[in-house]
Scaffold this motif. Sequence first.
Motif, PDB file in Angstrom:
ATOM      1  N   PRO A   1      12.942  11.534 -19.233  1.00  0.00           N
ATOM      2  CA  PRO A   1      13.070  11.173 -20.644  1.00  0.00           C
ATOM      3  C   PRO A   1      12.843   9.676 -20.856  1.00  0.00           C
ATOM      4  O   PRO A   1      13.339   8.857 -20.070  1.00  0.00           O
ATOM      5  CB  PRO A   1      14.512  11.568 -20.979  1.00  0.00           C
ATOM      6  CG  PRO A   1      14.846  12.649 -19.999  1.00  0.00           C
ATOM      7  CD  PRO A   1      14.121  12.257 -18.736  1.00  0.00           C
ATOM      8  N   HIS A   2      12.062   9.319 -21.865  1.00  0.00           N
ATOM      9  CA  HIS A   2      11.729   7.917 -22.127  1.00  0.00           C
ATOM     10  C   HIS A   2      11.381   7.729 -23.599  1.00  0.00           C
ATOM     11  O   HIS A   2      11.135   8.699 -24.312  1.00  0.00           O
ATOM     12  CB  HIS A   2      10.537   7.479 -21.247  1.00  0.00           C
ATOM     13  CG  HIS A   2       9.266   8.195 -21.582  1.00  0.00           C
ATOM     14  ND1 HIS A   2       8.945   9.425 -21.053  1.00  0.00           N
ATOM     15  CD2 HIS A   2       8.233   7.873 -22.417  1.00  0.00           C
ATOM     16  CE1 HIS A   2       7.779   9.829 -21.535  1.00  0.00           C
ATOM     17  NE2 HIS A   2       7.318   8.908 -22.378  1.00  0.00           N
ATOM     18  N   TYR A   3      11.342   6.463 -24.000  1.00  0.00           N
ATOM     19  CA  TYR A   3      10.793   6.085 -25.312  1.00  0.00           C
ATOM     20  C   TYR A   3       9.420   5.504 -25.076  1.00  0.00           C
ATOM     21  O   TYR A   3       9.193   4.797 -24.088  1.00  0.00           O
ATOM     22  CB  TYR A   3      11.655   4.993 -25.972  1.00  0.00           C
ATOM     23  CG  TYR A   3      13.083   5.386 -26.184  1.00  0.00           C
ATOM     24  CD1 TYR A   3      13.407   6.347 -27.137  1.00  0.00           C
ATOM     25  CD2 TYR A   3      14.105   4.804 -25.446  1.00  0.00           C
ATOM     26  CE1 TYR A   3      14.718   6.725 -27.332  1.00  0.00           C
ATOM     27  CE2 TYR A   3      15.422   5.174 -25.643  1.00  0.00           C
ATOM     28  CZ  TYR A   3      15.726   6.139 -26.586  1.00  0.00           C
ATOM     29  OH  TYR A   3      17.017   6.507 -26.769  1.00  0.00           O
ATOM     30  N   ASP A   4       8.497   5.724 -25.997  1.00  0.00           N
ATOM     31  CA  ASP A   4       7.208   5.037 -25.922  1.00  0.00           C
ATOM     32  C   ASP A   4       7.346   3.618 -26.479  1.00  0.00           C
ATOM     33  O   ASP A   4       6.548   2.731 -26.151  1.00  0.00           O
ATOM     34  CB  ASP A   4       6.125   5.824 -26.662  1.00  0.00           C
ATOM     35  CG  ASP A   4       5.772   7.110 -25.916  1.00  0.00           C
ATOM     36  OD1 ASP A   4       6.255   7.299 -24.778  1.00  0.00           O
ATOM     37  OD2 ASP A   4       5.019   7.929 -26.474  1.00  0.00           O
ATOM     38  N   TRP A   5       8.339   3.418 -27.320  1.00  0.00           N
ATOM     39  CA  TRP A   5       8.735   2.098 -27.849  1.00  0.00           C
ATOM     40  C   TRP A   5       8.895   1.114 -26.688  1.00  0.00           C
ATOM     41  O   TRP A   5       9.491   1.449 -25.655  1.00  0.00           O
ATOM     42  CB  TRP A   5      10.059   2.286 -28.560  1.00  0.00           C
ATOM     43  CG  TRP A   5      10.592   1.168 -29.359  1.00  0.00           C
ATOM     44  CD1 TRP A   5      10.213   0.788 -30.611  1.00  0.00           C
ATOM     45  CD2 TRP A   5      11.689   0.307 -28.994  1.00  0.00           C
ATOM     46  NE1 TRP A   5      10.995  -0.250 -31.045  1.00  0.00           N
ATOM     47  CE2 TRP A   5      11.907  -0.565 -30.074  1.00  0.00           C
ATOM     48  CE3 TRP A   5      12.507   0.193 -27.871  1.00  0.00           C
ATOM     49  CZ2 TRP A   5      12.891  -1.542 -30.071  1.00  0.00           C
ATOM     50  CZ3 TRP A   5      13.489  -0.762 -27.857  1.00  0.00           C
ATOM     51  CH2 TRP A   5      13.677  -1.630 -28.945  1.00  0.00           C
ATOM     52  N   ILE A   6       8.359  -0.078 -26.848  1.00  0.00           N
ATOM     53  CA  ILE A   6       8.388  -1.072 -25.758  1.00  0.00           C
ATOM     54  C   ILE A   6       9.700  -1.847 -25.818  1.00  0.00           C
ATOM     55  O   ILE A   6      10.020  -2.459 -26.841  1.00  0.00           O
ATOM     56  CB  ILE A   6       7.188  -2.019 -25.883  1.00  0.00           C
ATOM     57  CG1 ILE A   6       5.889  -1.202 -25.784  1.00  0.00           C
ATOM     58  CG2 ILE A   6       7.237  -3.106 -24.826  1.00  0.00           C
ATOM     59  CD1 ILE A   6       4.669  -1.974 -26.229  1.00  0.00           C
ATOM     60  N   GLN A   7      10.446  -1.783 -24.717  1.00  0.00           N
ATOM     61  CA  GLN A   7      11.735  -2.480 -24.681  1.00  0.00           C
ATOM     62  C   GLN A   7      11.490  -3.974 -24.504  1.00  0.00           C
ATOM     63  O   GLN A   7      10.841  -4.381 -23.543  1.00  0.00           O
ATOM     64  CB  GLN A   7      12.580  -1.974 -23.515  1.00  0.00           C
ATOM     65  CG  GLN A   7      12.747  -0.480 -23.551  1.00  0.00           C
ATOM     66  CD  GLN A   7      13.905   0.002 -22.697  1.00  0.00           C
ATOM     67  OE1 GLN A   7      14.812  -0.757 -22.379  1.00  0.00           O
ATOM     68  NE2 GLN A   7      13.858   1.264 -22.340  1.00  0.00           N
ATOM     69  N   PRO A   8      12.038  -4.822 -25.407  1.00  0.00           N
ATOM     70  CA  PRO A   8      11.795  -6.266 -25.293  1.00  0.00           C
ATOM     71  C   PRO A   8      12.712  -6.907 -24.252  1.00  0.00           C
ATOM     72  O   PRO A   8      13.232  -7.993 -24.449  1.00  0.00           O
ATOM     73  CB  PRO A   8      12.097  -6.770 -26.716  1.00  0.00           C
ATOM     74  CG  PRO A   8      13.047  -5.781 -27.282  1.00  0.00           C
ATOM     75  CD  PRO A   8      12.794  -4.457 -26.617  1.00  0.00           C
ATOM     76  N   SER A   9      12.879  -6.211 -23.095  1.00  0.00           N
ATOM     77  CA  SER A   9      13.894  -6.621 -22.124  1.00  0.00           C
ATOM     78  C   SER A   9      13.317  -7.505 -21.020  1.00  0.00           C
ATOM     79  O   SER A   9      14.035  -7.920 -20.133  1.00  0.00           O
ATOM     80  CB  SER A   9      14.541  -5.378 -21.510  1.00  0.00           C
ATOM     81  OG  SER A   9      13.526  -4.548 -20.979  1.00  0.00           O
ATOM     82  N   ASN A  10      12.029  -7.765 -21.028  1.00  0.00           N
ATOM     83  CA  ASN A  10      11.453  -8.663 -20.017  1.00  0.00           C
ATOM     84  C   ASN A  10      10.284  -9.417 -20.648  1.00  0.00           C
ATOM     85  O   ASN A  10       9.803  -9.056 -21.728  1.00  0.00           O
ATOM     86  CB  ASN A  10      11.005  -7.876 -18.782  1.00  0.00           C
ATOM     87  CG  ASN A  10       9.921  -6.873 -19.128  1.00  0.00           C
ATOM     88  OD1 ASN A  10       8.805  -7.245 -19.460  1.00  0.00           O
ATOM     89  ND2 ASN A  10      10.247  -5.591 -19.090  1.00  0.00           N
ATOM     90  N   GLU A  11       9.823 -10.446 -19.951  1.00  0.00           N
ATOM     91  CA  GLU A  11       8.813 -11.365 -20.510  1.00  0.00           C
ATOM     92  C   GLU A  11       7.493 -10.652 -20.806  1.00  0.00           C
ATOM     93  O   GLU A  11       6.873 -10.876 -21.851  1.00  0.00           O
ATOM     94  CB  GLU A  11       8.599 -12.535 -19.531  1.00  0.00           C
ATOM     95  CG  GLU A  11       8.013 -13.766 -20.172  1.00  0.00           C
ATOM     96  CD  GLU A  11       8.577 -14.071 -21.566  1.00  0.00           C
ATOM     97  OE1 GLU A  11       7.748 -14.101 -22.506  1.00  0.00           O
ATOM     98  OE2 GLU A  11       9.807 -14.238 -21.723  1.00  0.00           O
ATOM     99  N   ALA A  12       7.049  -9.758 -19.878  1.00  0.00           N
ATOM    100  CA  ALA A  12       5.764  -9.074 -20.073  1.00  0.00           C
ATOM    101  C   ALA A  12       5.807  -8.214 -21.335  1.00  0.00           C
ATOM    102  O   ALA A  12       4.855  -8.195 -22.125  1.00  0.00           O
ATOM    103  CB  ALA A  12       5.429  -8.220 -18.848  1.00  0.00           C
ATOM    104  N   ASN A  13       6.909  -7.509 -21.523  1.00  0.00           N
ATOM    105  CA  ASN A  13       7.020  -6.659 -22.712  1.00  0.00           C
ATOM    106  C   ASN A  13       7.125  -7.485 -23.985  1.00  0.00           C
ATOM    107  O   ASN A  13       6.527  -7.141 -25.009  1.00  0.00           O
ATOM    108  CB  ASN A  13       8.240  -5.734 -22.598  1.00  0.00           C
ATOM    109  CG  ASN A  13       8.001  -4.583 -21.631  1.00  0.00           C
ATOM    110  OD1 ASN A  13       6.963  -4.517 -20.983  1.00  0.00           O
ATOM    111  ND2 ASN A  13       8.974  -3.709 -21.517  1.00  0.00           N
ATOM    112  N   ARG A  14       7.872  -8.582 -23.913  1.00  0.00           N
ATOM    113  CA  ARG A  14       7.987  -9.435 -25.113  1.00  0.00           C
ATOM    114  C   ARG A  14       6.616 -10.014 -25.473  1.00  0.00           C
ATOM    115  O   ARG A  14       6.249 -10.094 -26.642  1.00  0.00           O
ATOM    116  CB  ARG A  14       9.018 -10.550 -24.883  1.00  0.00           C
ATOM    117  CG  ARG A  14      10.464 -10.049 -24.974  1.00  0.00           C
ATOM    118  CD  ARG A  14      11.456 -11.207 -25.033  1.00  0.00           C
ATOM    119  NE  ARG A  14      11.545 -11.931 -23.778  1.00  0.00           N
ATOM    120  CZ  ARG A  14      12.392 -11.622 -22.782  1.00  0.00           C
ATOM    121  NH1 ARG A  14      13.232 -10.601 -22.906  1.00  0.00           N
ATOM    122  NH2 ARG A  14      12.401 -12.327 -21.669  1.00  0.00           N
ATOM    123  N   ALA A  15       5.826 -10.384 -24.448  1.00  0.00           N
ATOM    124  CA  ALA A  15       4.487 -10.928 -24.708  1.00  0.00           C
ATOM    125  C   ALA A  15       3.589  -9.862 -25.332  1.00  0.00           C
ATOM    126  O   ALA A  15       2.811 -10.146 -26.247  1.00  0.00           O
ATOM    127  CB  ALA A  15       3.876 -11.457 -23.409  1.00  0.00           C
TER     128      ALA A  15
END
Length: 224
Positions: free
Chosen positions: A126-140
Amino acid sequence: MSIVSLLREGPAITTSDRQVRVAARLHLPGVISMLAVLNEVLSADECAALIEMARPRLRPSTLVDPKTGRDLVSSERQSQGMFFRPGENELVARIDRRLAELTHLPVEHGEGLQILHYPEGAGSAPHYDWIQPSNEANRASIARSGQRISTLVSYLNDVPAGGETAFPELGWNVTPQRGSAVYFESCDPAGELYPVSVHHSLLVTAGEKWVATKWARTRPFVSA
Ligand SMILES: O=C(O)CCC(=O)C(=O)O
Ligand SMILES: [Fe+2]
């Protein structure tokens, strides 16, 4: 009429080259703006062609480690996947355009089409396709292109048993049928996650499963 979701309205959606039928829509204001089942999204020939173009390029699917943003390869029996570049050949360009025309978002908001292959015994967590802003790569990634707001999973084959796309918070399972698709939105236009969009592929218990996933962002997609 006000727009309740990014999916175009009506019982059938006319695109530049195909009429797509809407089999079911779920719209729960404040909970999830749209979860829909679409029929006749892709022809049988298009499904076969996507599978054959993808097959030599498949790699083990990775999961993104939410802490580090690095790709992890799971040890369990899992899917293999690949991405086409947006519009990379005539067929992909035609499909990219059609899938965008199902929504109110321009084609430029779409990520490259992803193909996944699940052998017998494989599924996904189970997962979200929504990008978790929990690390630098995702925030970028969110800073470049905005959130992943919509997902369209098109089924490229009929699965003999298992392989449903399950939404456990909603008790809703979609059976893979060649040429059909499940569409859903993972967040509202402001980027607020819909927790009920959590989903996964149930185990394929006989045969294999092929899907094509199109994710779209709130802004034009810019790859890393
Ligand atoms: O294979 C499925 O049914 C779901 C695929 C999926 O969740 C994804 O590509 O993000
Ligand atoms: Fe997903």
